[in-house]
Design a protein around this motif. Structure first.
Motif, PDB file in Angstrom:
ATOM      1  N   ALA A 151       8.869  57.811  13.699  1.00 55.52           N
ATOM      2  CA  ALA A 151       9.044  57.715  15.188  1.00 55.52           C
ATOM      3  C   ALA A 151       9.663  56.086  15.520  1.00 55.52           C
ATOM      4  CB  ALA A 151       7.877  57.769  15.943  1.00 55.52           C
ATOM      5  N   ASN A 152       8.891  55.221  14.883  1.00 50.79           N
ATOM      6  CA  ASN A 152       9.278  53.868  15.009  1.00 50.79           C
ATOM      7  C   ASN A 152      10.813  53.603  14.643  1.00 50.79           C
ATOM      8  OD1 ASN A 152       6.852  53.350  15.859  1.00 50.79           O
ATOM      9  ND2 ASN A 152       6.017  52.372  14.029  1.00 50.79           N
ATOM     10  N   GLN A 153      11.358  54.073  13.356  1.00 52.19           N
ATOM     11  CA  GLN A 153      12.558  54.026  12.986  1.00 52.19           C
ATOM     12  C   GLN A 153      13.606  54.876  13.790  1.00 52.19           C
ATOM     13  OE1 GLN A 153      13.099  55.089   8.846  1.00 52.19           O
ATOM     14  NE2 GLN A 153      11.580  53.724   8.165  1.00 52.19           N
ATOM     15  N   ARG A 154      13.073  55.871  14.439  1.00 47.59           N
ATOM     16  CA  ARG A 154      14.045  56.679  15.424  1.00 47.59           C
ATOM     17  C   ARG A 154      14.212  55.880  16.557  1.00 47.59           C
ATOM     18  NH1 ARG A 154      14.961  62.103  15.431  1.00 47.59           N
ATOM     19  NH2 ARG A 154      13.490  62.335  13.961  1.00 47.59           N
ATOM     20  N   MET A 155      13.225  55.175  17.116  1.00 49.40           N
ATOM     21  CA  MET A 155      13.387  54.203  18.220  1.00 49.40           C
ATOM     22  C   MET A 155      14.368  53.232  17.769  1.00 49.40           C
ATOM     23  SD  MET A 155       9.412  53.967  19.803  1.00 49.40           S
ATOM     24  CE  MET A 155      10.118  52.732  21.045  1.00 49.40           C
ATOM     25  N   GLU A 156      14.056  52.605  16.725  1.00 51.54           N
ATOM     26  CA  GLU A 156      15.246  51.513  16.146  1.00 51.54           C
ATOM     27  C   GLU A 156      16.557  52.100  16.222  1.00 51.54           C
ATOM     28  OE1 GLU A 156      13.622  50.066  12.580  1.00 51.54           O
ATOM     29  OE2 GLU A 156      11.889  48.747  13.557  1.00 51.54           O
ATOM     30  N   ARG A 157      16.505  53.170  15.752  1.00 52.37           N
ATOM     31  CA  ARG A 157      17.956  54.029  15.704  1.00 52.37           C
ATOM     32  C   ARG A 157      18.554  53.910  17.044  1.00 52.37           C
ATOM     33  NH1 ARG A 157      18.905  59.548  12.873  1.00 52.37           N
ATOM     34  NH2 ARG A 157      17.736  60.219  14.539  1.00 52.37           N
ATOM     35  N   GLN A 158      17.579  54.613  18.016  1.00 52.63           N
ATOM     36  CA  GLN A 158      18.279  54.483  19.263  1.00 52.63           C
ATOM     37  C   GLN A 158      18.724  53.204  19.860  1.00 52.63           C
ATOM     38  OE1 GLN A 158      17.525  57.477  21.344  1.00 52.63           O
ATOM     39  NE2 GLN A 158      17.939  56.802  23.401  1.00 52.63           N
ATOM     40  N   GLU A 159      17.978  52.223  19.718  1.00 52.42           N
ATOM     41  CA  GLU A 159      18.557  50.954  20.185  1.00 52.42           C
ATOM     42  C   GLU A 159      19.843  50.619  19.317  1.00 52.42           C
ATOM     43  OE1 GLU A 159      15.416  48.275  19.338  1.00 52.42           O
ATOM     44  OE2 GLU A 159      13.918  48.961  21.155  1.00 52.42           O
ATOM     45  N   SER A 160      19.798  50.854  18.096  1.00 52.93           N
ATOM     46  CA  SER A 160      21.261  50.641  17.478  1.00 52.93           C
ATOM     47  C   SER A 160      22.281  51.150  17.869  1.00 52.93           C
ATOM     48  CB  SER A 160      20.944  50.599  15.854  1.00 52.93           C
ATOM     49  OG  SER A 160      20.762  52.071  15.632  1.00 52.93           O
ATOM     50  N   LEU A 161      22.046  52.542  18.096  1.00 50.98           N
ATOM     51  CA  LEU A 161      23.115  53.350  18.823  1.00 50.98           C
ATOM     52  C   LEU A 161      23.591  52.680  20.044  1.00 50.98           C
ATOM     53  CD1 LEU A 161      24.242  56.279  18.572  1.00 50.98           C
ATOM     54  CD2 LEU A 161      22.702  57.251  19.760  1.00 50.98           C
ATOM     55  N   VAL A 162      22.844  52.313  21.086  1.00 49.02           N
ATOM     56  CA  VAL A 162      23.264  51.798  22.105  1.00 49.02           C
ATOM     57  C   VAL A 162      24.053  50.605  21.917  1.00 49.02           C
ATOM     58  CG1 VAL A 162      22.497  50.457  24.455  1.00 49.02           C
ATOM     59  CG2 VAL A 162      21.144  52.324  23.307  1.00 49.02           C
ATOM     60  N   ARG A 163      23.732  49.634  20.951  1.00 54.74           N
ATOM     61  CA  ARG A 163      24.588  48.484  20.475  1.00 54.74           C
ATOM     62  C   ARG A 163      25.955  49.007  20.031  1.00 54.74           C
ATOM     63  NH1 ARG A 163      19.460  46.251  19.113  1.00 54.74           N
ATOM     64  NH2 ARG A 163      19.597  47.069  16.817  1.00 54.74           N
ATOM     65  N   GLU A 164      25.820  50.039  18.955  1.00 58.98           N
ATOM     66  CA  GLU A 164      26.998  50.630  18.383  1.00 58.98           C
ATOM     67  C   GLU A 164      28.108  51.128  19.649  1.00 58.98           C
ATOM     68  OE1 GLU A 164      25.943  53.336  15.658  1.00 58.98           O
ATOM     69  OE2 GLU A 164      24.804  51.992  14.182  1.00 58.98           O
ATOM     70  N   HIS A 165      27.439  52.211  20.557  1.00 57.22           N
ATOM     71  CA  HIS A 165      28.281  52.434  21.596  1.00 57.22           C
ATOM     72  C   HIS A 165      28.708  51.340  22.577  1.00 57.22           C
ATOM     73  CE1 HIS A 165      27.398  56.932  21.918  1.00 57.22           C
ATOM     74  NE2 HIS A 165      27.332  56.643  20.874  1.00 57.22           N
ATOM     75  N   SER A 166      28.318  50.328  22.667  1.00 59.39           N
ATOM     76  CA  SER A 166      28.610  49.306  23.377  1.00 59.39           C
ATOM     77  C   SER A 166      29.857  48.289  22.905  1.00 59.39           C
ATOM     78  CB  SER A 166      27.612  48.192  23.658  1.00 59.39           C
ATOM     79  OG  SER A 166      27.976  47.159  24.455  1.00 59.39           O
ATOM     80  N   VAL A 167      29.751  48.278  21.511  1.00 60.37           N
ATOM     81  CA  VAL A 167      30.737  47.713  20.602  1.00 60.37           C
ATOM     82  C   VAL A 167      31.929  48.720  20.756  1.00 60.37           C
ATOM     83  CG1 VAL A 167      31.423  46.845  18.354  1.00 60.37           C
ATOM     84  CG2 VAL A 167      29.202  46.319  19.390  1.00 60.37           C
ATOM     85  N   GLU A 168      31.859  50.035  20.604  1.00 65.67           N
ATOM     86  CA  GLU A 168      32.955  50.825  20.704  1.00 65.67           C
ATOM     87  C   GLU A 168      33.720  50.786  22.028  1.00 65.67           C
ATOM     88  OE1 GLU A 168      33.737  55.500  19.116  1.00 65.67           O
ATOM     89  OE2 GLU A 168      31.685  54.689  19.652  1.00 65.67           O
ATOM     90  N   TYR A 169      32.928  50.865  23.018  1.00 66.02           N
ATOM     91  CA  TYR A 169      33.076  50.670  24.343  1.00 66.02           C
ATOM     92  C   TYR A 169      34.110  49.498  24.800  1.00 66.02           C
ATOM     93  CZ  TYR A 169      32.965  50.719  29.630  1.00 66.02           C
ATOM     94  OH  TYR A 169      33.037  50.705  30.846  1.00 66.02           O
ATOM     95  N   LYS A 170      33.568  48.323  24.102  1.00 67.51           N
ATOM     96  CA  LYS A 170      34.318  47.366  24.404  1.00 67.51           C
ATOM     97  C   LYS A 170      35.473  47.349  23.560  1.00 67.51           C
ATOM     98  CE  LYS A 170      31.598  45.440  27.278  1.00 67.51           C
ATOM     99  NZ  LYS A 170      32.073  45.214  28.728  1.00 67.51           N
TER     100      LYS A 170
END
Length: 490
Positions: A388-407
């Motif tokens: 579960a903890n790694q899943r939450m970390e992956r969720q946060e990294s997903l936000v960052r990846e989407h933000s970079v892709e968006y930019k």
């Protein structure tokens, strides 16, 4: 002598005329001889174009996109079932329920309106208060083939007719979205005030997808009427949407609008009026088919960036999720794969010849294939046994990846000189980013921050393990070497 000179000059004139006639004959013969060659080249070019079109599959559109994750794609099948529920007359006694059911509580349906109540301005819709997912959902169904009013909304558009927020949008869909906003603004604001921790989600299919995407644009421009709700709490899931906004708007609103396209969804591929629609209004018969093929060949050879720079051209909105389930020269459907991106110069611009264009557009097929794709993602996650903890970390990294892709998409739009392609506020759709990491930074700044964090953590690691002796050389600390030896012994 004079007579001889006259004869010579006459002979010269006669020879000049004769040579001119010969030259004209040779030129006409060469032109006539070249006509079959030109016809052959033209036929080969048209045959090559048709062959390429027949070989071009929907998978080529997204072959360079990244794979979607379970977390980001999880709401899609649920929202498809919400759209399907609108086709039921009685949700307590459903007739057309999918195998897994609709997964909704009829008591949580707060509002539902049909064509009579909407005055045929928009398709039927409902407002559902989803307590299980802490979500306020407005659902709009798709095009009704038996309703002329829906066709009137879809066809009410001309190139560059409706301007909005620095771009262009579909005129008929914008009118429908504005009517829906005026009709339900007070009701939705009351729900948002009573449930401040809930997200506000808009979902629709086909014609309804175009309405809800433009409704989101209207809402973002009028956040003060919703108590200044945070942009990150607004989401939109558009199933097989109509091409309803210009490229700069499609990229700028990719943080909150998500478009789901199954293989070759018909309406998502059809954009501005094509050459054959123009000819069909004035001519009839098959004799103009070669001219149409020639126009299409010329169109395909034009510079693609010039097409992108047209600010009036409409595109599929937001971030794209492409469900690919068929491959070239293979029969049947394969386990679906979901690819996602915020593309700038690859938003379903090519017409794909397929006999499944209509079925891929159907919401029942989108629900079925999206659920299969989600089950495959979940099965893969279970095999990997992600805690579960790694899943939450992956969720946060997903936000960052989407933000970079968006930019990166915004920077690509700016590089192509697409007008008004600037960066909006923080990236939405997912949970908040880490404190101090806002998405209004450029991708270079994000890369610099990540490299700085890595360098700081590495320097700390080296400082814990090594010391500098009198000669300036790095040696292991005694405590560190002892702990490493103990760990090795264990």
């Amino acid at each position: 002598m004079g007579h001889t000179d006259y004869d010579c000059s006459f002979w010269n004139l006669e020879s000049e005329e004769h040579s001119k006639k010969k030259i004209l004959e040779w030129a006409s013969m060469s032109i006539v001889c070249c006509i079959p060659i030109l016809e052959g080249v033209y036929c080969l070019a048209c045959a090559r174009w048709v062959w390429k079109k027949c070989l071009y599959t929907a998978g080529h559109e997204s072959e360079n996109w990244g794979l979607a994750s379970f977390e980001e794609f999880m709401p899609v099948p649920h929202h498809c079932r919400l759209i399907l529920a609108l086709y039921e007359d009685d949700l307590r006694n459903p007739i057309w329920a999918p195998p897994r059911g609709y997964g909704i509580n009829p008591d949580w349906v707060l509002l539902r309106k049909d064509y009579e109540e909407t005055q045929c301005r928009v398709p039927p819709y409902m407002i559902y208060l989803d307590h299980d997912n802490a979500d306020i959902v407005l659902v709009v169904r798709g095009l009704n083939l038996a309703k002329e009013a829906d066709y009137a909304v879809l066809l009410d558009n001309k190139l560059g007719q409706a301007k909005f927020d620095g771009g262009y949008v579909h005129n008929g869909l914008l009118k429908a979205a504005q009517w829906l906003f005026d009709a339900e603004c007070e009701f939705l604001r009351g729900l948002v005030e009573k449930n401040p921790n809930y997200t506000l989600t808009f979902t629709g299919h086909s014609l309804g997808a175009g309405v809800v995407t433009l409704l989101v644009l209207v809402l973002v421009q009028n956040l003060d009427k919703f108590g200044n709700i945070d942009r990150k709490k607004i989401r939109c899931f558009a199933m097989a949407p109509a091409r309803c906004m210009s490229l700069n708007l499609a990229v700028r609103y990719a943080d909150i609008i998500n478009s789901i396209v199954l293989q070759v969804a018909m309406i998502s591929y059809l954009g501005q009026p094509r050459p054959w629609t123009i000819f069909s209004n004035h001519f009839s018969g098959k004799r103009y088919l070669p001219c149409l093929l020639c126009l299409m060949c010329l169109k395909d050879t034009c510079t693609f960036e010039n097409v992108l720079k047209d600010p009036r051209r409409l595109y599929a909105p937001g971030r794209l999720y492409h469900i690919v389930e068929r491959k070239l020269f293979r029969l049947g459907r394969f386990p679906p794969v979901v690819r996602t991106a915020v593309p700038v110069d690859g938003r379903f611009e090519h017409i794909v010849i397929s006999c499944n264009a209509t079925s891929d557009h159907a919401i029942i097929w989108i629900e079925r294939e999206s659920q299969i794709a989600l089950d495959l993602m979940l099965e893969k996650d279970r095999i990997m046994e992600i805690p579960a903890n790694q899943r939450m970390e992956r969720q946060e990294s997903l936000v960052r990846e989407h933000s970079v892709e968006y930019k990166a998409a915004l920077e690509r739009a700016v590089a192509l000189d697409i007008p008004l392609s600037y960066s909006p506020p923080n990236y939405g759709t997912f949970h908040d980013m880490e404190e101090g990491e806002t998405s209004d930074r450029s991708s270079e700044q994000i890369t610099f921050l990540s490299s700085k964090k890595w360098r700081d953590s590495w320097d700390g690691f080296v400082g814990r393990l090594f010391d500098v002796n009198e000669s300036g050389q790095m040696v292991f600390k005694k405590s560190a070497s002892g702990s490493s030896q103990n760990s090795c012994c264990k």
